[in-house]
Scaffold this motif. Structure first.
Motif, PDB file in Angstrom:
ATOM      1  N   ILE A 136       0.459  49.363  33.422  1.00 51.04           N
ATOM      2  CA  ILE A 136      -0.472  48.913  32.398  1.00 51.04           C
ATOM      3  C   ILE A 136      -1.230  47.673  32.883  1.00 51.04           C
ATOM      4  O   ILE A 136      -2.436  47.567  32.744  1.00 51.04           O
ATOM      5  CB  ILE A 136       0.265  48.597  31.086  1.00 51.04           C
ATOM      6  CG1 ILE A 136       0.938  49.856  30.538  1.00 51.04           C
ATOM      7  CG2 ILE A 136      -0.689  48.002  30.051  1.00 51.04           C
ATOM      8  CD1 ILE A 136       1.793  49.596  29.314  1.00 51.04           C
ATOM      9  N   PHE A 137      -0.460  46.735  33.494  1.00 51.07           N
ATOM     10  CA  PHE A 137      -1.060  45.491  33.983  1.00 51.07           C
ATOM     11  C   PHE A 137      -0.348  45.094  35.271  1.00 51.07           C
ATOM     12  O   PHE A 137       0.874  45.213  35.374  1.00 51.07           O
ATOM     13  CB  PHE A 137      -0.928  44.390  32.937  1.00 51.07           C
ATOM     14  CG  PHE A 137      -1.360  43.032  33.427  1.00 51.07           C
ATOM     15  CD1 PHE A 137      -2.706  42.717  33.519  1.00 51.07           C
ATOM     16  CD2 PHE A 137      -0.423  42.097  33.815  1.00 51.07           C
ATOM     17  CE1 PHE A 137      -3.100  41.467  33.988  1.00 51.07           C
ATOM     18  CE2 PHE A 137      -0.811  40.843  34.277  1.00 51.07           C
ATOM     19  CZ  PHE A 137      -2.158  40.529  34.365  1.00 51.07           C
ATOM     20  N   SER A 138      -1.110  44.602  36.243  1.00 48.16           N
ATOM     21  CA  SER A 138      -0.505  44.254  37.518  1.00 48.16           C
ATOM     22  C   SER A 138      -1.257  43.109  38.179  1.00 48.16           C
ATOM     23  O   SER A 138      -2.489  43.013  38.074  1.00 48.16           O
ATOM     24  CB  SER A 138      -0.496  45.473  38.447  1.00 48.16           C
ATOM     25  OG  SER A 138       0.103  45.157  39.683  1.00 48.16           O
ATOM     26  N   ILE A 139      -0.506  42.208  38.841  1.00 48.72           N
ATOM     27  CA  ILE A 139      -1.072  41.146  39.671  1.00 48.72           C
ATOM     28  C   ILE A 139      -0.678  41.458  41.114  1.00 48.72           C
ATOM     29  O   ILE A 139       0.518  41.520  41.432  1.00 48.72           O
ATOM     30  CB  ILE A 139      -0.546  39.760  39.260  1.00 48.72           C
ATOM     31  CG1 ILE A 139      -0.898  39.475  37.796  1.00 48.72           C
ATOM     32  CG2 ILE A 139      -1.106  38.671  40.163  1.00 48.72           C
ATOM     33  CD1 ILE A 139      -0.311  38.173  37.279  1.00 48.72           C
ATOM     34  N   ASP A 140      -1.662  41.668  41.974  1.00 48.52           N
ATOM     35  CA  ASP A 140      -1.406  42.168  43.322  1.00 48.52           C
ATOM     36  C   ASP A 140      -1.931  41.210  44.391  1.00 48.52           C
ATOM     37  O   ASP A 140      -2.851  40.422  44.160  1.00 48.52           O
ATOM     38  CB  ASP A 140      -2.067  43.529  43.529  1.00 48.52           C
ATOM     39  CG  ASP A 140      -1.566  44.588  42.552  1.00 48.52           C
ATOM     40  OD1 ASP A 140      -0.379  44.529  42.198  1.00 48.52           O
ATOM     41  OD2 ASP A 140      -2.379  45.446  42.156  1.00 48.52           O
ATOM     42  N   ILE A 141      -1.298  41.333  45.581  1.00 50.70           N
ATOM     43  CA  ILE A 141      -1.819  40.703  46.794  1.00 50.70           C
ATOM     44  C   ILE A 141      -2.443  41.805  47.640  1.00 50.70           C
ATOM     45  O   ILE A 141      -1.734  42.700  48.106  1.00 50.70           O
ATOM     46  CB  ILE A 141      -0.700  39.998  47.592  1.00 50.70           C
ATOM     47  CG1 ILE A 141      -0.055  38.896  46.756  1.00 50.70           C
ATOM     48  CG2 ILE A 141      -1.253  39.423  48.898  1.00 50.70           C
ATOM     49  CD1 ILE A 141       1.113  38.220  47.448  1.00 50.70           C
ATOM     50  N   PRO A 142      -3.751  41.791  47.858  1.00 54.69           N
ATOM     51  CA  PRO A 142      -4.391  42.854  48.645  1.00 54.69           C
ATOM     52  C   PRO A 142      -3.786  42.962  50.044  1.00 54.69           C
ATOM     53  O   PRO A 142      -3.467  41.949  50.677  1.00 54.69           O
ATOM     54  CB  PRO A 142      -5.861  42.401  48.708  1.00 54.69           C
ATOM     55  CG  PRO A 142      -6.038  41.498  47.531  1.00 54.69           C
ATOM     56  CD  PRO A 142      -4.721  40.795  47.352  1.00 54.69           C
ATOM     57  N   HIS A 143      -3.562  44.187  50.495  1.00 55.85           N
ATOM     58  CA  HIS A 143      -3.046  44.512  51.834  1.00 55.85           C
ATOM     59  C   HIS A 143      -1.568  44.133  52.007  1.00 55.85           C
ATOM     60  O   HIS A 143      -0.985  44.407  53.055  1.00 55.85           O
ATOM     61  CB  HIS A 143      -3.855  43.821  52.938  1.00 55.85           C
ATOM     62  CG  HIS A 143      -5.307  44.201  52.970  1.00 55.85           C
ATOM     63  ND1 HIS A 143      -5.790  45.249  53.711  1.00 55.85           N
ATOM     64  CD2 HIS A 143      -6.376  43.656  52.332  1.00 55.85           C
ATOM     65  CE1 HIS A 143      -7.104  45.329  53.557  1.00 55.85           C
ATOM     66  NE2 HIS A 143      -7.485  44.390  52.712  1.00 55.85           N
ATOM     67  N   GLY A 144      -0.972  43.494  51.005  1.00 52.10           N
ATOM     68  CA  GLY A 144       0.391  42.984  51.179  1.00 52.10           C
ATOM     69  C   GLY A 144       1.415  44.049  51.468  1.00 52.10           C
ATOM     70  O   GLY A 144       2.259  43.902  52.361  1.00 52.10           O
ATOM     71  N   LEU A 145       1.400  45.157  50.726  1.00 54.36           N
ATOM     72  CA  LEU A 145       2.387  46.210  50.933  1.00 54.36           C
ATOM     73  C   LEU A 145       2.156  46.943  52.251  1.00 54.36           C
ATOM     74  O   LEU A 145       3.116  47.353  52.909  1.00 54.36           O
ATOM     75  CB  LEU A 145       2.357  47.194  49.764  1.00 54.36           C
ATOM     76  CG  LEU A 145       3.397  48.318  49.799  1.00 54.36           C
ATOM     77  CD1 LEU A 145       4.804  47.751  49.931  1.00 54.36           C
ATOM     78  CD2 LEU A 145       3.293  49.201  48.567  1.00 54.36           C
ATOM     79  N   SER A 146       0.912  47.096  52.648  1.00 54.74           N
ATOM     80  CA  SER A 146       0.624  47.713  53.946  1.00 54.74           C
ATOM     81  C   SER A 146       1.247  46.903  55.073  1.00 54.74           C
ATOM     82  O   SER A 146       1.850  47.455  56.003  1.00 54.74           O
ATOM     83  CB  SER A 146      -0.886  47.831  54.155  1.00 54.74           C
ATOM     84  OG  SER A 146      -1.447  48.789  53.287  1.00 54.74           O
ATOM     85  N   LEU A 147       1.123  45.580  54.993  1.00 55.75           N
ATOM     86  CA  LEU A 147       1.729  44.721  56.017  1.00 55.75           C
ATOM     87  C   LEU A 147       3.247  44.814  55.978  1.00 55.75           C
ATOM     88  O   LEU A 147       3.904  44.883  57.032  1.00 55.75           O
ATOM     89  CB  LEU A 147       1.288  43.272  55.796  1.00 55.75           C
ATOM     90  CG  LEU A 147      -0.170  42.940  56.143  1.00 55.75           C
ATOM     91  CD1 LEU A 147      -0.511  41.521  55.685  1.00 55.75           C
ATOM     92  CD2 LEU A 147      -0.407  43.079  57.631  1.00 55.75           C
ATOM     93  N   LEU A 148       3.840  44.821  54.784  1.00 50.94           N
ATOM     94  CA  LEU A 148       5.295  44.879  54.653  1.00 50.94           C
ATOM     95  C   LEU A 148       5.854  46.215  55.105  1.00 50.94           C
ATOM     96  O   LEU A 148       6.855  46.280  55.832  1.00 50.94           O
ATOM     97  CB  LEU A 148       5.692  44.622  53.196  1.00 50.94           C
ATOM     98  CG  LEU A 148       7.181  44.727  52.852  1.00 50.94           C
ATOM     99  CD1 LEU A 148       7.968  43.640  53.551  1.00 50.94           C
ATOM    100  CD2 LEU A 148       7.389  44.653  51.337  1.00 50.94           C
TER     101      LEU A 148
END
Length: 466
Positions: free
Chosen positions: A281-293
């Motif tokens: 419903i609502f999310s605060i994200d760091i762009p590219h963060g999961l790709s790096l992890l």
């Protein structure tokens, strides 16, 4: 609840409870061995007093770990007989090796260490605690190899006549990369737990003005151990996450509440989803963060929950292959958060006690003791994430959890045993905490001189120090 739900609850309670003692046992055994080695090499009595004190705490914890671990293994035959029947030839092999080799090694040499004071030559007595410590990590490895087979089954084939999984390559089962990566992550986490265990208790005694020469040294030893272990835990955790993407992509997608495949994929700092966990419903994200992890690349693709669900339906047939998304998501973050907060307190304890200072603020002993709990909570939430994130599989891709429960076990039987064991574990927890608090209040001995024989077999009266 049915027998399946209750069996899962019972196994979860016993596993989480048992694992409270495991990391303390593993890490503290090596720290105690290091303290005795420091005494052996320097002759400084403070290290012998530290060995005696933390050795007593280690033995209390070890005894509780043995008791709770035995109960846990009984459940494979009592509550999960269909699971044991299907993969017992494979899953049972590492557990058998653990019992016959590793546990025998640690228990035998621990017994020699307990009763060997003033009876064994000094160097030989020192070797016994090191061998016992090595036995604890070997036990951990074989158990984690069995668990890694559940996460990523290898080295087997299905017998078409018996419809059972049979081992074809024990080297694959014991040596698969996932087992090695998981082992390194668990061991480094164990040193984070034990480092804060030693540092927190030492800080409390320092504040009380007890055995200052001993606890100043052990506080520094425990805090540095915890800080180094935290860094290594992060490195090994990153390696485990990368492997997870390869063998269990749904678990990583659930850990990040990533519903749609993305390239690049953002890292979610905070997500609110629907009550059934079906969509965000609502999310605060760091762009590219999961790709790096997950992929170690800036624009790496990470598969999403909905895409994997469709893929698994095509591969395994109709069904819901999503784990409990909120449980996976929040336990993953709590695991990291508890560990980081514990490491932060370890750094703070080092700073405020530098140059032999003794803090006078009342928050010092409180935070010191609180720091002991934090990595234990982190390890517990980490295991909850690991096991819940694998659902609905008990052996990924081979057997769903609902088909592993014993077919004849009844709700009344499981409920009765769960209540009895939970109450028993509660009582044991009171005993454990009571014994530890009593030993801590007594503190390190004022003196701890020993006279070792020059050679093995010299006639001396039996000395029991614990």
């Amino acid at each position: 609840m049915n027998a399946l739900d209750l069996s899962r609850w019972q196994f979860a309670i016993t596993t989480v409870y048992h694992f409270l003692f495991v990391p303390i046992t593993i890490g503290t055994s090596f720290l105690v061995a290091g303290m005795q080695t420091a005494w052996y090499r320097t002759g400084n009595e403070k290290w012998l007093r530290a060995t005696k004190f933390f050795g007593k705490l280690f033995l209390i914890n070890f005894a509780m770990g043995v008791v709770t671990g035995i109960v846990q293994e009984f459940q494979f035959g009592m509550n999960w007989s269909d699971y044991s029947r299907f993969v017992g030839d494979i899953f049972g092999a590492p557990l058998a090796i653990e019992g016959l080799l590793a546990f025998f090694l640690e228990s035998t040499f621990l017994g020699l260490w307990i009763f060997g004071w003033d009876r064994l030559p000094k160097k030989l007595h020192l070797a016994t605690i090191w061998l016992a410590a090595i036995g604890t990590v070997l036990s951990a490895y074989f158990i984690l190899a069995a668990n890694s087979f559940m996460q990523n089954p290898v080295g087997y084939e299905i017998n078409p006549q018996t419809q059972r999984a049979e081992m074809t390559d024990i080297g694959q089962v014991l040596g698969q990369p996932l087992a090695i990566i998981t082992f390194t992550h668990v061991i480094t986490m164990a040193f984070l737990v034990s480092g804060l265990f030693v540092a927190g208790i030492s800080a409390w005694l320092l504040f009380k003005g007890r055995s200052l020469d001993v606890v100043r040294s052990t506080l520094k030893l425990g805090s540095i151990t915890a800080l180094v272990a935290f860094v290594l835990t992060g490195i090994t955790g990153d390696a485990q996450a990368t492997k997870m993407v390869e063998v269990q992509p749904m678990k990583m997608a659930a850990a990040e509440a990533l519903y749609e495949t993305a390239a690049p994929a953002p890292f979610s700092i905070f997500t609110i989803g629907t009550l059934d966990g079906s969509e965000p419903i609502f999310s605060i994200d760091i762009p590219h963060g999961l790709s790096l992890l997950a992929t170690h690349s800036w624009d790496g693709e990470v598969q999403g929950i909905n895409n994997l669900q469709a893929q698994y339906e095509e591969q395994f047939g109709p069904g819901d292959y999503r784990p409990n998304i909120p449980m996976a998501y929040w336990n993953f973050r709590l695991m990291i958060g508890f560990g980081a907060l514990g490491a932060l307190i370890a750094a703070w304890m080092l700073w405020v006690t530098r140059k032999d200072r003794i803090p006078t603020t009342k928050w010092f002993p409180r935070l010191a003791l609180f720091s002991i709990i934090l990595p234990l909570l982190g390890s517990s939430t980490g295991w909850i994430f690991t096991e819940m994130g694998r659902q609905p599989w008990v052996v990924f891709g081979l057997m769903q959890t609902q088909f592993g429960v014993s077919p004849t076990v009844t709700v009344a039987q499981v409920l009765t045993s769960m209540i009895v064991f939970t109450l028993l574990y509660g009582a044991l927890a009171v005993v454990e905490v009571g014994l530890l608090m009593r030993a801590v209040k007594i503190g390190p001995p004022d003196s701890a001189e020993h006279s070792y024989p020059d050679k093995l077999g010299e006639d001396r009266p039996l000395t029991v120090t614990y």
